[in-house]
Design a protein around this motif. Structure first.
Motif, mmCIF file in Angstrom:
data_model
loop_
_atom_site.group_PDB
_atom_site.id
_atom_site.type_symbol
_atom_site.label_atom_id
_atom_site.label_comp_id
_atom_site.label_asym_id
_atom_site.label_seq_id
_atom_site.Cartn_x
_atom_site.Cartn_y
_atom_site.Cartn_z
ATOM 1 N N HIS A 170 86.808 -35.495 9.875
ATOM 2 C CA HIS A 170 85.572 -35.147 9.162
ATOM 3 C C HIS A 170 85.914 -34.137 8.069
ATOM 4 C CE1 HIS A 170 83.400 -35.942 13.270
ATOM 5 N NE2 HIS A 170 83.904 -37.040 12.741
ATOM 6 N N VAL A 171 86.787 -34.524 7.184
ATOM 7 C CA VAL A 171 87.259 -33.581 6.160
ATOM 8 C C VAL A 171 87.339 -34.271 4.800
ATOM 9 C CG1 VAL A 171 88.566 -32.103 7.728
ATOM 10 C CG2 VAL A 171 89.657 -34.134 6.756
ATOM 11 N N CYS A 172 87.310 -33.435 3.761
ATOM 12 C CA CYS A 172 87.415 -33.947 2.393
ATOM 13 C C CYS A 172 88.014 -32.838 1.529
ATOM 14 C CB CYS A 172 86.026 -34.359 1.882
ATOM 15 S SG CYS A 172 84.986 -32.944 1.468
ATOM 16 N N PRO A 173 88.266 -33.114 0.265
ATOM 17 C CA PRO A 173 88.874 -32.068 -0.581
ATOM 18 C C PRO A 173 88.072 -30.760 -0.586
ATOM 19 C CG PRO A 173 89.050 -34.183 -1.671
ATOM 20 C CD PRO A 173 88.195 -34.412 -0.446
ATOM 21 N N VAL A 174 86.741 -30.841 -0.485
ATOM 22 C CA VAL A 174 85.954 -29.599 -0.567
ATOM 23 C C VAL A 174 86.172 -28.745 0.681
ATOM 24 C CG1 VAL A 174 83.624 -28.621 -0.653
ATOM 25 C CG2 VAL A 174 84.217 -30.571 -2.106
ATOM 26 N N CYS A 175 86.005 -29.326 1.883
ATOM 27 C CA CYS A 175 86.109 -28.475 3.072
ATOM 28 C C CYS A 175 87.564 -28.202 3.442
ATOM 29 C CB CYS A 175 85.293 -29.021 4.239
ATOM 30 S SG CYS A 175 85.641 -30.710 4.694
ATOM 31 N N LEU A 176 88.504 -28.920 2.842
ATOM 32 C CA LEU A 176 89.921 -28.557 2.993
ATOM 33 C C LEU A 176 90.377 -27.634 1.872
ATOM 34 C CD1 LEU A 176 91.535 -31.923 4.122
ATOM 35 C CD2 LEU A 176 91.139 -29.872 5.494
ATOM 36 N N THR A 214 75.205 -33.406 7.413
ATOM 37 C CA THR A 214 76.417 -33.154 6.627
ATOM 38 C C THR A 214 76.685 -31.654 6.535
ATOM 39 O OG1 THR A 214 75.117 -33.162 4.596
ATOM 40 C CG2 THR A 214 76.139 -35.244 5.239
ATOM 41 N N LYS A 215 77.894 -31.337 6.051
ATOM 42 C CA LYS A 215 78.345 -29.942 5.998
ATOM 43 C C LYS A 215 77.615 -29.138 4.911
ATOM 44 C CE LYS A 215 82.936 -30.762 8.007
ATOM 45 N NZ LYS A 215 84.412 -30.555 7.810
ATOM 46 N N MET A 216 77.926 -27.846 4.882
ATOM 47 C CA MET A 216 77.209 -26.912 3.996
ATOM 48 C C MET A 216 77.467 -27.200 2.516
ATOM 49 S SD MET A 216 75.289 -24.118 4.420
ATOM 50 C CE MET A 216 74.283 -23.852 2.977
ATOM 51 N N PHE A 217 78.705 -27.566 2.178
ATOM 52 C CA PHE A 217 79.040 -27.697 0.751
ATOM 53 C C PHE A 217 79.679 -29.036 0.402
ATOM 54 C CE2 PHE A 217 79.484 -23.100 1.816
ATOM 55 C CZ PHE A 217 78.342 -22.667 1.156
ATOM 56 N N CYS A 218 79.659 -29.991 1.329
ATOM 57 C CA CYS A 218 80.224 -31.315 1.044
ATOM 58 C C CYS A 218 79.501 -32.334 1.920
ATOM 59 C CB CYS A 218 81.735 -31.351 1.310
ATOM 60 S SG CYS A 218 82.170 -31.050 3.032
ATOM 61 N N ALA A 219 79.847 -33.590 1.773
ATOM 62 C CA ALA A 219 79.100 -34.654 2.455
ATOM 63 C C ALA A 219 79.762 -35.078 3.771
ATOM 64 C CB ALA A 219 78.944 -35.852 1.531
ATOM 65 N N CYS A 220 80.749 -34.308 4.263
ATOM 66 C CA CYS A 220 81.392 -34.677 5.534
ATOM 67 C C CYS A 220 80.398 -34.547 6.684
ATOM 68 C CB CYS A 220 82.574 -33.755 5.815
ATOM 69 S SG CYS A 220 83.932 -34.019 4.687
ATOM 70 N N PRO A 221 80.554 -35.396 7.724
ATOM 71 C CA PRO A 221 79.637 -35.309 8.860
ATOM 72 C C PRO A 221 79.891 -34.055 9.702
ATOM 73 C CG PRO A 221 81.339 -36.953 9.283
ATOM 74 C CD PRO A 221 81.519 -36.497 7.862
HETATM 75 ZN ZN ZN Z 1 84.172 -32.061 3.492
#
Ligand code: ZN
Ligand code: ADP
Ligand code: MG
Length: 507
Positions: free
Chosen positions: A53-59, A36-43
């Protein structure tokens, strides 16, 4: 004054090195192999439909809160330890502020004056000589997304009609490893740069923290280089050639910058501090943006993340898990195996060291293991455009084939057919032997018939053997092998030919 390349050209490399001393700094970005990514659970998987592979945190949607990936911190500490660094007792992330469309937060979460690891070194073998490269720091940060510029001839933003953005990579954990200035390498500077990045790549791979695929951008190198008049201890102005993505390109980029900067300096010009881009095709670099300084980024400590204070016990636990350094392990294996330097180098280049080691561990001799992996399987891999490790056969299976040959159940030709069967997905060697009926025939009753047939078909050869020309037996053995589609036990056939003809080959 600054001069154009067109007006001053390049200086011959040897002449440039007589006149100037190169100083280098290498920045290597490595994408960590966390799920998963550095600061969120995206792959973090490479590829994938854009923006899946995005979510509110990495966007960076308003209100989204990051949380640090513990495994990424663990990997960063391992990297620091393997590079003989001190590990910070306490450190923080910082915001590095700048706008670029592939970075939705308008800042990169990075580390600035408080890196997790600092003050280390890596001893690198440069053509048989050990050069110590000092490490300034290794810090954690996140990757950016990717822009795709569409409609232009070059794929660059200039001339493009529009740009597409893919944020799948945004937030993938990175560690950036920065050397102290590398001085005193003179003419060897480009080779040192290449050897360092190569050694670092091997090290990171052995740590299991990254797949280190330079072609996929998992490992990227920025080559900083400046020249100073030979013997002058004051550094000149550097350029930073960005994102060089092969070992060969690292060497070429450094070499090119030496010849380019030397020509400008010798003509009385000055070097602009700027980023440059390496052009694979021509082997040249071209100017990018003029280099911003740290002040431009308005760094400040990241308020949304807690500081990182790795417990000393944890650090020591991680230190205890560090593997043997790859080049030390290779030297040990080479001594164990008795391979020559070129044999070892070829095996390394083919990615076969671990495969041979595992085949030996499964019972083959080093020579047997090497012979399969570098000859027959090497050809198969080449033909399939794959690496040895990608072949659908395991070291244990290769060792099984070797054991079948040694027991006399297979000869060399049959063994290759068994390997083919394993590669074709027909199962383990024993299953392939059974299904294809490949075992060596050493049963006399079956062989005797074939020998009789072969002798009857070549009465002249039989006469020659009877008259004492024992080497003529080869023709009969060949005929029997052909008739049995290679499955006869050749040594036994030879004996049967002599007994059938009543000839003693030793007489
Ligand atoms: Zn994310
Ligand atoms: P930046 O943020 O500008 O990339 P870094 O500190 O991350 O700066 O990296 C600069 C790299 O260049 C380091 O490896 C450093 O040792 C090296 N370096 C610094 N000054 C010089 C110089 N004059 N010539 C060559 N390399 C240099
Ligand atoms: Mg940098």
């Amino acid at each position: 004054m600054s001069f154009d390349l067109d007006t001053v050209g390049l200086m011959d490399y040897d002449q440039a090195i007589e006149t100037f001393d190169p100083v280098m700094g290498l920045e290597v970005h490595v994408e960590l192999g966390t799920a998963t990514k550095m600061f969120c659970a995206c792959p973090t998987d490479f590829g994938g439909e854009p923006n899946t592979h995005v979510c509110p945190v990495c966007l960076a949607l308003p209100g989204a809160m990051p949380a640090v990936n513990r495994l990424a911190v663990e990997y960063a500490i391992k990297i620091g330890l393997a590079l003989n660094c001190e590990i910070a007792e306490w450190c923080r992330f910082a915001r590095k502020n700048y706008f670029y469309p592939d970075m939705p937060k308008n800042f990169q979460t990075s580390q600035y004056d408080e890196p997790i690891a600092f003050n280390g070194y890596l001893d690198v073998d440069v053509d048989g000589e050990i050069v110590r490269i000092e490490i300034e720091r290794a810090h954690m940060e996140e990757d950016t997304g990717k822009s795709l510029h569409v409609g232009g001839a070059t794929g660059r933003i200039h001339g493009a009609e529009y740009s597409l953005l893919d944020y799948n990579r945004a937030g993938v954990p990175l560690v950036e490893i920065v050397t102290k200035p590398i001085i005193g390498t003179k003419a060897a500077a480009p080779a040192v740069a290449r050897a360092y990045v190569g050694a670092l790549r091997d090290l990171l791979l052995s740590l299991g923290v990254s797949d280190v695929r330079m072609d996929q951008g998992s490992l990227r190198c920025d080559v900083n280089l400046s020249l100073t008049p030979a013997g002058n201890p004051v550094f000149g102005t550097r350029t930073e050639t960005k994102n060089v993505n092969s070992l060969r390109s690292v060497e070429r980029a450094a070499r090119y910058e030496v010849t380019r900067q030397a020509a400008i300096l010798a003509a009385g010009g000055t070097i602009k501090q700027e980023t440059r881009h390496f052009e694979e095709q021509s082997g040249t670099t071209r100017a990018g943006r003029s280099k911003e300084t740290a002040e431009d980024y308005r760094y400040f400590p990241e308020p949304d993340l807690v500081p990182i204070a790795p417990a000393r016990e944890w650090v020591e636990e991680l230190r205890a898990t560090l593997p043997e350094l790859p080049w030390i392990r290779r030297a040990r294996l080479q001594a164990d195996w008795g391979f020559t330097d070129p044999e070892m180098r070829d095996l390394l280049a083919a990615g076969g060291i671990d495969l041979v080691a595992e085949t030996v561990a499964a019972g083959a001799t080093p020579a047997e293991a090497k012979s399969w992996w570098s000859a027959y399987l090497g050809q198969k891999a080449n033909a399939a455009g794959q690496s040895l490790t990608e072949l659908p056969i395991t070291p244990v299976q290769v060792a099984e084939v070797v054991a079948l040959v040694n027991s006399g159940a297979l000869n060399a030709k049959l063994a290759r057919q068994v390997i083919d069967g394993v590669l074709a997905g027909e199962g383990d060697p024993a299953a392939v032997v059974a299904a294809r009926g490949l075992a060596v025939v050493s049963d006399d009753s079956a062989l005797q018939q074939a020998v009789d047939d072969a002798l009857a078909a070549a009465p002249d050869v039989a006469d020659r053997i009877r008259s004492g020309k024992v080497q003529a037996v080869g023709a009969v053995v060949g005929a029997v092998m052909k008739a049995t589609r290679g499955q006869a036990d050749a040594a036994r056939v030879r004996e049967l030919v002599f007994t059938t003809l009543g000839v003693d080959p030793e007489a």
